[in-house]
Design an enzyme around this catalytic site. Sequence first.
Site, mmCIF file in Angstrom:
data_model
loop_
_atom_site.group_PDB
_atom_site.id
_atom_site.type_symbol
_atom_site.label_atom_id
_atom_site.label_comp_id
_atom_site.label_asym_id
_atom_site.label_seq_id
_atom_site.Cartn_x
_atom_site.Cartn_y
_atom_site.Cartn_z
ATOM 1 C CG HIS A 189 -21.312 79.072 -67.841
ATOM 2 N ND1 HIS A 189 -22.081 80.033 -68.470
ATOM 3 C CD2 HIS A 189 -21.959 78.800 -66.678
ATOM 4 C CE1 HIS A 189 -23.124 80.323 -67.725
ATOM 5 N NE2 HIS A 189 -23.076 79.586 -66.638
ATOM 6 C CG ASP B 37 -21.299 80.730 -71.761
ATOM 7 O OD1 ASP B 37 -21.160 79.493 -71.795
ATOM 8 O OD2 ASP B 37 -21.774 81.345 -70.777
ATOM 9 N N GLY C 42 -28.471 79.730 -62.137
ATOM 10 C CA GLY C 42 -29.496 78.728 -62.424
ATOM 11 C C GLY C 42 -30.286 79.077 -63.672
ATOM 12 C CB SER D 137 -26.358 79.612 -66.640
ATOM 13 O OG SER D 137 -25.706 80.708 -66.092
ATOM 14 N N GLY D 138 -27.753 79.374 -69.563
ATOM 15 C CA GLY D 138 -28.074 78.450 -70.653
ATOM 16 C C GLY D 138 -29.479 78.660 -71.184
HETATM 17 C C1 4AZ Z 1 -25.047 82.482 -63.127
HETATM 18 O O1 4AZ Z 1 -24.335 82.364 -62.144
HETATM 19 C C2 4AZ Z 1 -25.484 83.844 -63.537
HETATM 20 N N1 4AZ Z 1 -27.056 88.581 -63.671
HETATM 21 C C3 4AZ Z 1 -26.234 84.019 -64.665
HETATM 22 C C4 4AZ Z 1 -26.647 85.290 -65.038
HETATM 23 C C5 4AZ Z 1 -26.278 86.369 -64.302
HETATM 24 C C6 4AZ Z 1 -25.531 86.219 -63.163
HETATM 25 C C7 4AZ Z 1 -25.126 84.938 -62.785
HETATM 26 C C8 4AZ Z 1 -26.720 87.747 -64.734
HETATM 27 O O2 4AZ Z 1 -25.459 81.509 -63.763
#
Ligand code: 4AZ
Length: 845
Positions: free
Chosen positions: A646, A701, A793, A795-796
Site C-alpha cells: 500500500h 499487502d 508512517g 507501514s511497511g
Molecule cells: C498507517 O496509516 C497505519 N494501528 C499503520 C498501522 C496502523 C494504523 C495505520 C495500526 O500506515
Amino acid sequence: MKDSDSAMKYNNRPQSMNGFDEEVEFLPATNSKKVEKRGPKKKFVLLGVVIGAALLSLTVGLLVWHFAYRNARVQRVYTGFLRIANTEFRDAYENSTTAEFNELSERVTNTLKNVYLADKDIAPYIQQCSVHAFSEGIDNSVMGYYWSEFSVPAYREVAMDKAISELKLPSVNPRQRSSAVVSLVAYPADPQIARNFRDKSCAFFLHSQTGSVTKFSSPGFPDSAYPPNVRCQWTLRADAGHMIHLNFKTFRMEKCKVNGGDYVTLYDSLSPLEPRILNRLCGSYPPSYNLTFFSSENVMLVTLVTDYVGKFPGFHAEFKQLPKITLCGGNIKDSNGNITSPYFPAHYPPNRDCIWQIEVPNNKHVKLRFNLFYVADPGAPANQCTKDYVEVKAKKYCGEQKSFVVSSDSNKISVRFVSDQSYTDTGFTAEYLSFEPQNPCPNQFSCMTGRCISLDKKCDGWNDCDDFSDELACTCTDQQFRCASSNHCKPKYFVCDGVNDCGDNSDELQCKCPENMFKCGNGKCIPNAKKCDQTDDCGDGYDEAKCDKVAVTACTQYTYKCKNNQCISKKNPECDGEQDCSDGSDEDTSKCSCGKRPYTKKSRIVGGINADIGEFPWQVSLHTKNDKHTCGASLVSSKFLISAAHCFQDDRSIRYSDPALWTAYLGLHDQAQIKGSNVMERKIKNIRAHTGFNDNTYDNDIAVLELESPVSFTDFIQPICIPDTSYDFPVGKSLWVTGWGALTEGGTGAQILQKAEIRVINQTECNKLLDDQLSLRMLCAGFISGGIDACQGDSGGPLSSVESNSKIYLAGIVSWGEGCARRNKPGVYTRVTAMRDWIKEKTGL
Ligand code: 4AZ
C-alpha cells in the site's frame, strides 16, 4: 591320619613351602571343614604371608602418599595492598625503575617477608614477594601494591589461605613518627591472572594530563581483532586529590560466557583484587550505553583477559581526572524536583554514602517516584541489599527495579544511597512531588502504591498500578471476561490466547482439550499419545508437524519442506543449529546468516520507548522525493527490502509506484541524522508490489524493493530472517513493532526510531473486534489499553520476532488498523509466512 590327608592335598606345592607350614598358625575361617583338613603349621605360613603383604602395601601406600600427594606442591599467589604511614608520596614512586621506588619497595618487601616468617603456617612456604606499585594514601601515607607467591603442599592450601587472611602486623606505637606498614590486605589472586602475573609484555602505565583526556585501546584496535590468549593491563593514575573518570567509547568483545571467555575488569585499586572490582565487562555495548566509571581514589587498574577463540575489535577508552568530591545528597526545601545517584547516568563512584532530606510545606506530604533504578551488585545475596542500596522509610531497595513510588507519612522524607567498594552500577533517577494528603491524585485514580494513573486505566484489565489496585472491585463490561480467583476483568480476546493472563489460568481453561489430549490446528482434540506417531490423526497434519523429534512425514501446510522436497515433522527446524533435513538444507548458511543483533547489550537509559542504536539493524526508512520519511521496510539481503504494497500505490498527484521517487536509508536511528556515519543511502532499482494487493481490503499487502546497489552489513545494518511457510508464531507470543511513524493518531512522526512490544492475538477473536476484515494473509497483534501500536508512517516496517535460536524473524509487515492505539482495535500485519513462496519467487531468497 587327618594330617597326612591334608599333606596329600598340598603335595603339589614346592617342597620348601611345605617345610614352612609347621610354624604357621591359621586364622579362623568360616569353612571349618577345609581348615580342619589343613595342618596347623600351614595356617601359620598363610597368616604370615597375609600380614606381611598387608604391612608391605601399607608402607608402599604411605610412601606413595608422602611423595605423590603430601609432598605435592601447589603454587599459591596472593595479591594485596598495604599502607605505609608517615611517608610522603613522591613522584618517583610512580616509576618502578627509580632508585626511590626500589629503596621503598625493598624496605616494604622486607617488612612483608618478616611478617610471613613470623607465622609458622606461612614461613616454610615463602617463594617470593614484591611490591609492584605505590600510590598516595590518606594522612601522609603511601599505599603499596604487592604480589606474594608460595609453594604449598596441597593439603596445606586451605590452612594457608586462612593464615594469610588472618595475618597480623607487629603493633606500632601510635606516637611513632617514622615510616611503618600499618595495615595489610591480601586475597588469593584470580587464577587467570595468577597464571602469568609476572608477564609485563602487555602492561601500560598512564598518568592523566590536567585539562586533557588520555586515550587507550585494546591491542590492534581498530584495525585488527585483539589477540587470543593474552593478559593486558593498564595502570591509570591521576594527580593527588583527584579521581579517575574513565569512559569506554567503543566496546565490542566476545559474548559473555559463564566461565572464561574474553573480559575486561576494572579495579578500584592497583592490585587486581576481587573485592575491589568496579565492574567486569564483556559482550558488545551499543554506543548509547553509558560506560563511564569512577575510582574512589586517584588510581584504577584495567585488565583484559582473552581466551583462544573468536575475533572481535576490542575497546577504545578515554580517561581524565576530576577533583575528588565525596559530598553528595543534601537538604532540599523545594516542593518538587529531581534527585539522582552521583554522576547519573555514569556508573556511580564506589564508597559513597549520600543522604537527601526532602522537606515540603507543613500541610503537604511527599511522593518519590523512582523512574530508573539500577543498583545491582552481583556479589550481594539476592533480595538482601547488603552491598549497594537505596533506603527510604526504613526499607532498602537494590538490584534492577521497574519504576516505583514511595510516599511519606509527613512533610519530610529522607533518601539514603550507599555504595560499597565493589561493583558500581548506573544508579537511579527519582522525582519528588508534594501533594495534599487528602487528595493525592487530583482528577486521577490513586493506586495503593502511591502512583496516580488516568481514570480510564481503572478496570481495563491491565495492571497499571503494579499492585493491581486499579483492577479491584470492577464490573466487567460485555467486552471483558472475569478471572475466577482474582475477579479481575480482562479483555475477551485474552481468552484462549495461550497465555495465562488471569494468573489462575481461568482464561485458558474452556478452550483446552481435556487432560491428556492434544489440540489440533483445526480445533479437534486427539489423545496425546497420537501426537507425532507418524499418522495424521488431526486430519490436517498438525499432530505430525510440531514434534520435538525429526521424522520424514507427509507434506502439509504445517510441515517444513527440505530442498530435496522431503517434509519433516520437527517444529521450526530452520537454522536451529541441528541438521534435520537429510540434505542439510534447513541449516543452509545462505538462509541462516540473518536476524543477528551485533550489540549483545541493551542500552538502559533510553527515553520512553526509543529503540536503541543497532537494536533493529534491518529497519529501513523509505523517503520520498521531498526528502521525508514515508514508509518503513525491512532489509532481507544485501539488495532486497520487504515493505507493504500500500506504500507504493499511485494517487492523483504522486506516482508512488515509481522507484525514482524513493530513497532508502539503512542503519538510521535519528531522522535528523540521515547523513550520519552509520547510515547508508540507496536509490531503489525496482518495486514489485504483490499483484493480488487489494486496495479495499489490504489483502496481500507486500512489496519487494531492489536496491540500486547492494549494501554491506555493519553493526548497524543487518538482514532479518524470513520465516518458512510452516513457521509457528503462536498466539500470545511477544513481538516488536518498530518505526518512525506517528506517535499518536493523527500526530507527527517520531524523530528517533520507536519500538513497542506487542502480542500475537487469536485470529478468530481479533476478527470479532475488527468486523471480520481479516484474511488468512493477515496477522493480528496488539497491546491494547497501553496506547501502544503501530501508526501512520510505520507501514511497511517490520514486526520482529526473537526466536529460541536467538535469531530474529520477520513475522509481519505493518499494514493497517482502525486508527492507532485505540482500545480493542489491535494493529493488522501482513502474515509473512503466508507470503513465503511469493517472496522466493520475487527475490530468489
Ligand atoms: C498507517 O496509516 C497505519 N494501528 C499503520 C498501522 C496502523 C494504523 C495505520 C495500526 O500506515
